[in-house]
Design an enzyme around this catalytic site. Sequence first.
Site, PDB file in Angstrom:
ATOM      1  N   GLY A 139       0.824  -1.217   0.000  1.00 47.59           N
ATOM      2  CA  GLY A 139       0.000   0.000   0.000  1.00 47.59           C
ATOM      3  C   GLY A 139       0.851   1.257   0.000  1.00 47.59           C
ATOM      4  O   GLY A 139       0.554   2.222   0.697  1.00 47.59           O
ATOM      5  N   THR A 142       2.811   4.107  -2.806  1.00 46.30           N
ATOM      6  CA  THR A 142       2.296   4.842  -3.959  1.00 46.30           C
ATOM      7  C   THR A 142       1.871   3.877  -5.063  1.00 46.30           C
ATOM      8  O   THR A 142       0.802   4.023  -5.658  1.00 46.30           O
ATOM      9  CB  THR A 142       3.371   5.805  -4.491  1.00 46.30           C
ATOM     10  OG1 THR A 142       3.763   6.647  -3.404  1.00 46.30           O
ATOM     11  CG2 THR A 142       2.863   6.654  -5.625  1.00 46.30           C
ATOM     12  N   SER A 150       1.157  -3.587   5.208  1.00 46.71           N
ATOM     13  CA  SER A 150       1.585  -3.811   6.588  1.00 46.71           C
ATOM     14  C   SER A 150       2.017  -2.493   7.225  1.00 46.71           C
ATOM     15  O   SER A 150       2.973  -1.863   6.767  1.00 46.71           O
ATOM     16  CB  SER A 150       2.748  -4.817   6.583  1.00 46.71           C
ATOM     17  OG  SER A 150       3.513  -4.666   7.741  1.00 46.71           O
ATOM     18  N   ILE A 203       5.641  -2.687   8.511  1.00 45.58           N
ATOM     19  CA  ILE A 203       6.713  -2.522   7.514  1.00 45.58           C
ATOM     20  C   ILE A 203       6.709  -1.092   6.984  1.00 45.58           C
ATOM     21  O   ILE A 203       7.762  -0.486   6.803  1.00 45.58           O
ATOM     22  CB  ILE A 203       6.546  -3.543   6.358  1.00 45.58           C
ATOM     23  CG1 ILE A 203       6.775  -4.955   6.889  1.00 45.58           C
ATOM     24  CG2 ILE A 203       7.515  -3.246   5.221  1.00 45.58           C
ATOM     25  CD1 ILE A 203       6.498  -6.055   5.890  1.00 45.58           C
ATOM     26  N   GLU A 239       8.223  12.379  -4.553  1.00 41.94           N
ATOM     27  CA  GLU A 239       7.329  13.541  -4.460  1.00 41.94           C
ATOM     28  C   GLU A 239       7.367  14.449  -5.683  1.00 41.94           C
ATOM     29  O   GLU A 239       6.734  15.488  -5.699  1.00 41.94           O
ATOM     30  CB  GLU A 239       7.717  14.340  -3.208  1.00 41.94           C
ATOM     31  CG  GLU A 239       7.835  13.433  -1.987  1.00 41.94           C
ATOM     32  CD  GLU A 239       7.678  14.121  -0.656  1.00 41.94           C
ATOM     33  OE1 GLU A 239       8.350  15.147  -0.476  1.00 41.94           O
ATOM     34  OE2 GLU A 239       6.893  13.645   0.186  1.00 41.94           O
ATOM     35  N   ALA A 240       8.144  14.057  -6.706  1.00 43.76           N
ATOM     36  CA  ALA A 240       8.198  14.882  -7.920  1.00 43.76           C
ATOM     37  C   ALA A 240       7.748  14.047  -9.107  1.00 43.76           C
ATOM     38  O   ALA A 240       8.050  12.855  -9.192  1.00 43.76           O
ATOM     39  CB  ALA A 240       9.616  15.391  -8.145  1.00 43.76           C
ATOM     40  N   LYS A 293       5.130  22.134 -11.207  1.00 43.94           N
ATOM     41  CA  LYS A 293       6.514  21.905 -11.642  1.00 43.94           C
ATOM     42  C   LYS A 293       6.631  22.126 -13.145  1.00 43.94           C
ATOM     43  O   LYS A 293       5.909  21.483 -13.917  1.00 43.94           O
ATOM     44  CB  LYS A 293       6.897  20.466 -11.259  1.00 43.94           C
ATOM     45  CG  LYS A 293       8.217  20.003 -11.820  1.00 43.94           C
ATOM     46  CD  LYS A 293       8.568  18.607 -11.319  1.00 43.94           C
ATOM     47  CE  LYS A 293       9.811  18.089 -12.015  1.00 43.94           C
ATOM     48  NZ  LYS A 293      10.120  16.702 -11.692  1.00 43.94           N
ATOM     49  N   LEU A 327       8.616  -0.129  -6.959  1.00 40.39           N
ATOM     50  CA  LEU A 327       9.963  -0.549  -6.570  1.00 40.39           C
ATOM     51  C   LEU A 327      10.128  -2.062  -6.679  1.00 40.39           C
ATOM     52  O   LEU A 327      11.255  -2.547  -6.828  1.00 40.39           O
ATOM     53  CB  LEU A 327      10.249  -0.079  -5.141  1.00 40.39           C
ATOM     54  CG  LEU A 327      10.126   1.449  -4.937  1.00 40.39           C
ATOM     55  CD1 LEU A 327      10.258   1.814  -3.461  1.00 40.39           C
ATOM     56  CD2 LEU A 327      11.158   2.204  -5.762  1.00 40.39           C
ATOM     57  N   ILE A 376       7.233   7.209 -10.515  1.00 37.19           N
ATOM     58  CA  ILE A 376       5.769   7.215 -10.435  1.00 37.19           C
ATOM     59  C   ILE A 376       5.192   7.079 -11.848  1.00 37.19           C
ATOM     60  O   ILE A 376       4.195   6.393 -12.066  1.00 37.19           O
ATOM     61  CB  ILE A 376       5.274   8.487  -9.705  1.00 37.19           C
ATOM     62  CG1 ILE A 376       5.683   8.400  -8.224  1.00 37.19           C
ATOM     63  CG2 ILE A 376       3.771   8.666  -9.847  1.00 37.19           C
ATOM     64  CD1 ILE A 376       5.448   9.651  -7.412  1.00 37.19           C
TER      65      ILE A 376
END
Length: 503
Positions: free
Chosen positions: A14, A16, A41, A44, A51-52, A80, A335, A348
């Site tokens: 859970g 991004t 979890s 964890i 964040e960009a 941005k 990731l 992202i």
Amino acid sequence: MTDNRIRKILIVGGGTAGWMAAAAMARVLKNQYCDIQLIESDAIGTVGVGEATIPQIQLFNQMLGLDENEFVRKTQGTFKLGIQFVNWGHLGEKYLHAFGGVGKDMEGISFYHYWLKMHQAGEAPDIDQYTLNCLAAEQGRFMRPVDAGNSPLSDIAYAFHFDAALYAMFLRDFAMERGVRRREGKIVDVQLNPDDGFIESVTLEDGDTVDADLFIDCSGFRGLLIEGALKTGYEDWTHWLPCDRAVAVPCTKVADPTPYTRSTAHKAGWQWRIPLQHRTGNGHVYSSQYISEDEATHVLLNNLDGEPLADPKPLRFTTGKRKRFWNKNCVALGLAGGFMEPLESTSIHLVQSGIAKLMSLFPNRHFDREDIDEYNRQVNFEYDRIRDFLIAHYCITRRDDSEFWNYCRTMSIPDTLQQKIDQYQKNGRIFRTNEELFNDLSWLEVMHGQGLRPRAYHPLVDALPKEEIAHRLKNIRQVIQRSVEYMPSHADFIARHCPAEKG
Ligand SMILES: Cc1cc2nc3c(=O)[nH]c(=O)nc-3n(C[C@H](O)[C@H](O)[C@H](O)COP(=O)(O)OP(=O)(O)OC[C@H]3O[C@@H](n4cnc5c(N)ncnc54)[C@H](O)[C@@H]3O)c2cc1C
């Protein structure tokens, strides 16, 4: 005909990636198509950075049907226009990799070829003077594009900075309102079908078992399903992208937020600065071969705008990608699928793009080999081309002030990148291969900004007399300058349209 549709999807993680996948699937598949469950979890936790973004995220927001002002308000977001790179080509130099257009194309040829000819002759200023996003960023201005005909104000390209934790929460609310079920708990075991090796179910610490047809692994660097259970393998890119650690810390905001991310190269890595409405995000990405964690943390803390708001958080990673992003009935996103440092804010985007590709190749319970191969082919291509773009920042440099930069300047690079550099150096031509993420203008801004200069220019620009080119360049520059003067300040724009509640 038997119904072979996917009946249950389990998203593991859970962060991004997990909540982006949950939100998108809830929106596209609707509640009645199949059951969607997400397990995360609290013990964890999530990686808590990221964040960009890049402008493509607007497509994701549109797909979800988000109200952009509400999204910015709820995530303490800012806008941005690009990324400023400081000390990359050489100490003391800076440039902006801006989103959006450069100048105006003429006679069917890209503007930058005309600019290159005049710049080489010493008769045109740098490319930023012909780029609306660069000038607006330098002056701290922002607005969304407006319907203004031929004006450059019609196509201002932008992305967002936001608070990663608030973004995940925002998407979580969105997904759960649309039927995604959330379960808190730690997965301790994964069951595979003994015949075909497909994942059947996961077991939680409390002994409960959750089964599904399709598993989305968003468990972060550990890749609980794709690697832990399926042993898919990982391709390591440390040779080309030698940074393997980061230390991150938020700090107080001391001025109005800039409408751009800043990346400052240091002696063994680089530091990001991401301005939000309530604070500034910072982090030092570095190579542990050349600098210790203590020293990297010291460099970071010495280069903050404001006071640190938390203890510095260390992170470790291996740059690279999973050998297969989709293996059997498991698709790895975020990731869990791979990692490239956030130099061009691409992670992202890769989650978003992975979700879009999965939707277009969505399986039934047969899990056709051809669809899985096609998915892996497309995602591989996207990863490889982004990798080349990132490597270009490191290898096109004149820095020789540290062992790290000496390594980067002289390391061997992928053939695909070498070809791009060779072609540009010869005559300034840059071609976008298929659907690679970064277009010719992005490559131009980065290669030029890093200090690479072509030996010639596109021969067809000589079809226009030099005086005519000079005249047109002057006009274009003036139009861009006037357009930027019309734009409000970034701070005023936010205050007017999307101020976050004071926390
Ligand atoms: C230093 C750094 C800077 C970054 N900056 C940017 C950026 O500026 N822009 C950008 O686009 N991207 C950036 N990224 C990448 C971005 O942070 C990630 O792509 C994004 O946060 C997605 O992370 P994730 O959801 O895959 O993993 P995580 O956030 O690690 O989430 C993993 C989830 O899996 C759960 N989980 C793991 N194991 C179990 C288990 N056994 N049982 C149950 N649940 C489990 C965890 O609880 C968690 O919910 C950055 C990454 C790093 C490391």
